[in-house]
Write an enzyme that holds these catalytic residues in place. Structure first.
Site, PDB file in Angstrom:
ATOM      1  N   GLY A  17      34.877  33.289  38.628  1.00 51.06           N
ATOM      2  CA  GLY A  17      35.496  33.374  39.944  1.00 51.06           C
ATOM      3  C   GLY A  17      34.725  34.316  40.848  1.00 51.06           C
ATOM      4  O   GLY A  17      33.508  34.437  40.767  1.00 51.06           O
ATOM      5  N   SER A  18      35.457  35.031  41.673  1.00 52.51           N
ATOM      6  CA  SER A  18      34.814  35.854  42.697  1.00 52.51           C
ATOM      7  C   SER A  18      34.044  37.038  42.129  1.00 52.51           C
ATOM      8  O   SER A  18      33.259  37.662  42.849  1.00 52.51           O
ATOM      9  CB  SER A  18      35.865  36.379  43.671  1.00 52.51           C
ATOM     10  OG  SER A  18      36.534  35.285  44.251  1.00 52.51           O
ATOM     11  N   THR A  19      34.256  37.373  40.844  1.00 54.36           N
ATOM     12  CA  THR A  19      33.489  38.488  40.276  1.00 54.36           C
ATOM     13  C   THR A  19      32.004  38.141  40.201  1.00 54.36           C
ATOM     14  O   THR A  19      31.177  38.991  39.933  1.00 54.36           O
ATOM     15  CB  THR A  19      33.996  38.847  38.860  1.00 54.36           C
ATOM     16  OG1 THR A  19      33.891  37.690  38.032  1.00 54.36           O
ATOM     17  CG2 THR A  19      35.443  39.291  38.897  1.00 54.36           C
ATOM     18  N   TYR A  20      31.699  36.866  40.438  1.00 57.90           N
ATOM     19  CA  TYR A  20      30.317  36.396  40.393  1.00 57.90           C
ATOM     20  C   TYR A  20      29.600  36.627  41.717  1.00 57.90           C
ATOM     21  O   TYR A  20      28.400  36.454  41.822  1.00 57.90           O
ATOM     22  CB  TYR A  20      30.368  34.903  40.085  1.00 57.90           C
ATOM     23  CG  TYR A  20      29.132  34.298  39.434  1.00 57.90           C
ATOM     24  CD1 TYR A  20      28.664  34.747  38.213  1.00 57.90           C
ATOM     25  CD2 TYR A  20      28.466  33.238  40.043  1.00 57.90           C
ATOM     26  CE1 TYR A  20      27.576  34.149  37.612  1.00 57.90           C
ATOM     27  CE2 TYR A  20      27.362  32.634  39.443  1.00 57.90           C
ATOM     28  CZ  TYR A  20      26.924  33.105  38.226  1.00 57.90           C
ATOM     29  OH  TYR A  20      25.849  32.515  37.612  1.00 57.90           O
ATOM     30  N   LYS A  21      30.344  37.008  42.737  1.00 58.27           N
ATOM     31  CA  LYS A  21      29.768  37.020  44.083  1.00 58.27           C
ATOM     32  C   LYS A  21      28.676  38.074  44.272  1.00 58.27           C
ATOM     33  O   LYS A  21      27.753  37.883  45.067  1.00 58.27           O
ATOM     34  CB  LYS A  21      30.880  37.220  45.127  1.00 58.27           C
ATOM     35  CG  LYS A  21      31.686  35.934  45.325  1.00 58.27           C
ATOM     36  CD  LYS A  21      32.859  36.114  46.260  1.00 58.27           C
ATOM     37  CE  LYS A  21      33.594  34.786  46.432  1.00 58.27           C
ATOM     38  NZ  LYS A  21      34.931  34.949  47.028  1.00 58.27           N
TER      39      LYS A  21
END
Lengths: 379, 650
Positions: B326-330
């Protein structure tokens, strides 16, 4: 030298040679091998397929080999002697290079279908080359120092190589077997007296160098000698084999416990029960009667060999047969003495009985040579 | 060279003489041999027969003490306890039923035990000792020992058994040992004689299994003289066993316990590591299970309970579980774009709540849109549209390459069971595994950590540690073996532009500390302990156009299996990063509501070394936090044994 040197009046040829084999000797060899199969079945707890069956296959192979060797004229083997000896030396050297460690010492060459022990082969080829040497040598010169030195050098090379492996038992066998050929060939008594003196000197040297950086034997060999000299002070350390095999032997009594009834050898007290210590099983299960019978069978084989040697008018044949007889004798005498606590534990198998491929095949080839000497003797 | 006849005749006679002499030696030697044979076999036969009957020498294997496992502070997490048991050797027992009947009068044995012992005895070779009963009391064992003469073949023994004093906390790190099964022998081809010892235990899972050879040690032997009745007369000699190596973990038992407790009740995984050294300080997966259940072989009822639980207690979610990050990949995408130079920190992207690419519409989580956002804001507010834009500029290969540099999609080399590799997809990967060409929509999904991207909590913790420190740390879980350090040396710099890294770190700080940050409610009010992080919410279902039209169903209204995964990664302290952590709560709903509070609590616990006091929290939350901490199943800190060499006696 040519074949014509032999003054052969009549020699059987073709398949007729089979009739001229020394059949009593063959029967004796079969009898001893039969005892071997029986004992191998017994130590495997009644299982034939474990050791007895492969042993039978190798014996059959060896038997065929024996007959083939016997069919070839003895003078052919005489001419091959030097080559065979050189070949076995090359194999001995090869063990140093490619030999894989088996039983704690570098002794094998893996041929794929079997593991060849070149030191076994050398026992026969050394006798062959020495017999050929004395056959070639002018009889009058046999005791001259120079011509005594030559066979000594021939003996020294394989002895040194086997000592390096390290295989003390085989080295001793080679040394004694080689000297025996020299003795039978008629080398002067004085030399042998000197050798005995040197032997005593060597023993002293072995013991005085112990513990110094120059010690001649490996530590385990010293320990074996110690325990041989006094097995009772270390009954469960290195003296374990000797003590256990004596108990097994002793508990056999007059007639033994009966086939497959031995307890000592069954209970894995002896790790090498199917090879070097197989005599204990025989002695435990068939008692004094069984053990003495085997000894008698062995002696009868020797009697026939000596008879063949003495009947042969050919010097090569006579010396070869005597050399083989001495080697054979050393095998079983050292093995039995070791098992009974009369000699240190060295890795010497009981001939034709112990489980093992190389020794069996080499022995059968040796008997083939004896038979060849018999068939092709000048008549 | 022809010999004259005389010569030949002469030498022939000499050979004959000497041959006869040799023959004489043969006979003489044989006479000596047979005399010796007669002496041994006839004269001394009785003595030897007695020796053979009465004094048998038995060789017994002595099991080595299994190596102990400690946490980083010396707290014992895997110990050995003494186990009193009685064994029977069929060969020596004679009438088994009589012996067992005799035995039941001395020790209480139930029917099940007896029946199991009988089948085991029948199955094994007659000379192999079979355990009749174990876990006896000292009194029972003494009673058997006293009555030994009446119990042929029975031996009272003291064995060692594994004990996990920390219970369930370490089952996902240390794993467990179990009995040696036929299946195990077949699988491993292990021929160590020690495995023949009754009730010997071998590692079956995690560190116990992966470090089996080190922990096992070497068997010793003892030789005993045994009488006809099987009684041990005396011990002759003994070759003592070599105990296995002691292993010290990088795990902090107190922190591990706190993390497991904090995750309890959820199906979740979390990893805490030191961002300077890579040492893993806690590696937790919830729910967990008691490894002591497995030590003696787990009952099928207990096994079924564990196996059918929908929260899957046996799965190690921290290393085996793969989730869309999810957004932790951003942060990865942002760094890839910065490094490629396709965006500047100041450049803004307009977020109207969605982005149309081709004929597909890609939505931002914030349906109303974020307006114009720059890089730092895109992290703190987790704007999806910003990353859709970056994905199109930088492309999938650069994103996945950056992910791999940060330890994602790498199988980390730790002595744990079933470590997952994860996935940072590429065009080639898709062609090989999905048989289809990469489309731009795939890149857009990957940019927000959805689609094909998969990572475990371990991957995310390594990523966060590298983001926080800028060091190329390697995760480590073994601190020392027998006192010899196993830690890698100081990690090298990752070689990233420090300015880029600072921007991303600034964004992560705002996540927790800016009013508009997605984890603002999970802030720490004391600057010394300030944390930085990133939330993530990853979908496990497709939201259809129809659902969007009628309003996306909230997580609370969905069945558990269809709710979103909640994720949080973070590190602390912000100024001087020391601890990094990752938390994934399966189907936990939203990252900011479910995972971020857990991450904050874990980071505070790691920094303080104790349960964090309420005054570090925002005033409005203090009462709830206090109540929560009171209710957590936290163990009192176990005592640290003095000296590293404590061992159970073999």
């Amino acid at each position: 030298m040519s074949f014509l040197e032999y003054n052969v009046k009549y020699t059987p040829s073709g398949w007729r040679k089979i009739l001229y084999l020394n059949w009593p000797l063959i029967v004796l060899v079969l009898a001893v091998a039969g005892v071997g199969f029986l004992m191998l079945t017994s130590v495997a707890g009644g299982r034939v397929d474990r050791w007895a069956e492969p042993q039978m296959q190798r014996f059959a192979m060896g038997f065929v080999l024996m007959v083939i060797v016997a069919m070839v004229p003895i003078w052919f083997w005489r001419n091959m002697s030097a080559l065979a000896f050189a070949g076995s030396l090359v194999l001995l050297l090869l063990v140093e290079v490619v030999g894989t460690v088996g039983m704690g010492a570098q002794r094998w060459i893996d041929l794929g279908f079997m593991r060849l022990q070149p030191s076994e082969l050398t026992k026969i080829t050394l006798v062959m080359v020495l017999a050929a040497y004395y056959d070639w040598l002018d009889v009058a010169r046999k005791s001259r120092p120079l011509f005594v030195l030559i066979p000594l050098c021939i003996i020294a090379v394989p002895v040194a190589l086997t000592l390096r492996q390290p295989d003390l038992g085989t080295a001793l066998l080679l040394l004694i077997g080689g000297s025996a050929v020299m003795f039978v060939a008629g080398v002067h008594w004085a030399y042998f007296a000197a050798v005995v003196a040197a032997g005593i000197g060597a023993v002293v040297a072995v013991f005085t160098t112990r513990g110094t950086p120059w010690q001649l034997l490996k530590d385990y060999q010293y320990r074996r000698i110690d325990t041989f000299l006094d097995p009772s002070n270390d009954p469960l350390g290195a003296g374990y084999h000797i003590t256990q095999s004596q108990i097994a032997l002793g508990s056999g009594g007059w007639t033994g416990r009966g086939f497959m009834e031995g307890t000592q050898s069954r209970l894995n007290f002896l790790p090498e029960k199917h090879t070097d210590f197989i005599f204990t099983t025989l002695a435990e299960e068939f008692g004094f009667v069984g053990a003495a019978s085997l000894l008698t069978l062995y002696l009868l084989i020797l009697v026939f060999c000596i008879a063949i040697a003495m009947a042969s008018r050919d010097r090569y044949a006579a010396l070869l047969v005597m050399g083989i007889a001495v080697a054979f004798f050393l095998y079983f005498a050292i093995n039995m003495a070791m098992v009974m606590g009369l000699a240190p534990v060295v890795g010497v198998p009981l001939p034709l009985v112990s489980y093992g491929g190389s020794a069996m095949l080499v022995l059968m080839v040796a008997f083939g040579l004896v038979q060849s000497a018999h068939v092709h003797r000048p008549r | 060279m022809r010999r004259t006849p005389k010569d030949t005749e002469d030498s022939h006679r000499q050979i004959g003489r000497r041959s006869l002499f040799v023959g004489g030696l043969f006979v003489a030697t044989s006479a000596v041999l047979s005399a010796r044979m007669r002496y041994l076999q006839v004269e001394r036969a009785e003595d030897f027969r007695l020796l053979a009957e009465e004094n048998r020498i038995n060789i017994r294997l002595l099991p080595p003490a299994r190596g102990l496992i400690f946490d980083r502070n010396g707290v014992l997490v895997a110990a050995n306890e003494q186990n009193y048991r009685i064994t029977l050797v069929r060969e020596d027992a004679g009438d088994i039923d009589a012996v067992l009947a005799q035995l039941s009068q001395i020790v209480a044995l139930d029917m099940v035990t007896l029946e199991r012992a009988r089948t085991e005895i029948a199955r094994r070779p007659p000379f192999v000792p079979v355990t009749i009963a174990d876990r006896l009391s000292w009194a029972e064992l003494s009673a058997v020992a006293v009555n030994a003469p009446a119990l042929p073949g029975i031996t009272p023994e003291v064995g060692l058994s594994r004990l996990y004093p920390m219970g369930a906390d370490f089952s996902h790190v240390v794993g467990y040992v179990g009995p040696v099964s036929d299946y195990y022998l077949e699988q491993t081809g292990d021929t160590d004689p020690v495995l023949q010892i009754p009730d010997f235990q071998v590692g079956r899972y995690n560190i116990e299994a992966r470090m089996e050879q080190l922990l096992r040690g070497r068997a010793g032997t003892k030789r005993v003289e045994v009488s006809a009745g099987g009684r041990v007369m005396r011990e002759i000699d003994r070759d003592p066993p070599d105990p296995g190596a002691d292993v010290q973990l990088t795990i902090d038992a107190g922190l591990q316990n706190y993390v497991e407790a904090r995750l309890s009740g959820e199906s979740a995984g979390a990893v805490v590591m030191d961002c300077q050294s890579g040492e893993i300080l806690a590696l937790a997966s919830a729910p967990t299970f008691d490894p002591n259940l497995f030590v003696r072989g787990i009952s099928s009822a207990a096994w079924n309970t564990l196996n059918t639980d929908r929260y899957r207690p046996l799965a190690n979610k921290a290393i085996q579980g793969l989730y869309p990050p999810g957004s932790t990949y951003k942060m990865i995408v942002a760094l890839a774009a910065l490094e490629a130079g396709v965006i500047t920190p100041e450049e803004t992207v307009n977020c109207p709540g969605h982005l149309d690419v081709g004929d597909r519409r890609f939505h931002c989580w914030n349906r109303g849109g974020h307006g114009r956002v720059n890089l730092v804001e895109s992290i703190s507010q987790s704007c999806d549209v910003y990353y859709y834009e970056l994905a199109q500029r930088v492309g999938i290969e650069a994103m996945s390459a950056m992910a791999r540099r940060f330890g994602c999609a790498v199988r980390h080399d730790l002595p744990l069971s079933g470590i997952a590799e994860g996935l940072a997809p590429g065009m080639q990967w898709k062609m090989q595994n999905r048989g289809a060409a990469w489309v731009v929509g795939d890149s857009l999904n990957a940019a927000i950590g959805q689609g094909f991207v998969l990572a475990s909590p371990l991957h995310l913790a390594v990523m966060t540690a590298r983001l926080a420190s800028g060091l190329d740390i390697t995760p480590a879980i073994i601190r020392s073996i027998d006192g010899i350090s196993q830690l890698p040396g100081r990690a090298r710099d990752m070689g990233l532009d420090p300015g880029h890294l600072r921007l991303v770190q600034r964004g992560m700080w705002q996540v927790n500390n800016d009013r508009r940050g997605t984890a603002y409610s999970s802030r720490v009010d004391v600057a010394d302990y300030a944390i930085a992080g990133k939330t993530g919410t990853s979908q496990v279902r497709n939201i259809t156009a129809a659902e969007r039209a009628s309003g996306v169903i909230s997580n609370a209204d969905l069945p558990w299996e269809r709710r979103d995964h909640a994720l949080y990664v973070g590190y602390a302290p912000y100024d001087n990063p020391r601890y990094a952590c990752s938390v994934i709560v399966e189907h936990g709903g939203g990252g900011s509501t479910m995972a971020a509070p857990i991450g904050r609590d874990i980071l505070l616990r790691a920094q303080l070394g104790e349960v964090p006091p309420p005054d570090l929290y925002p005033a409005s939350q203090r009462r709830d936090i206090e109540r929560m901490h009171r209710d957590l199943p936290i163990l009192p800190t176990p005592p640290v044994p003095t000296g590293r060499t404590v061992r159970s006696q073999a």
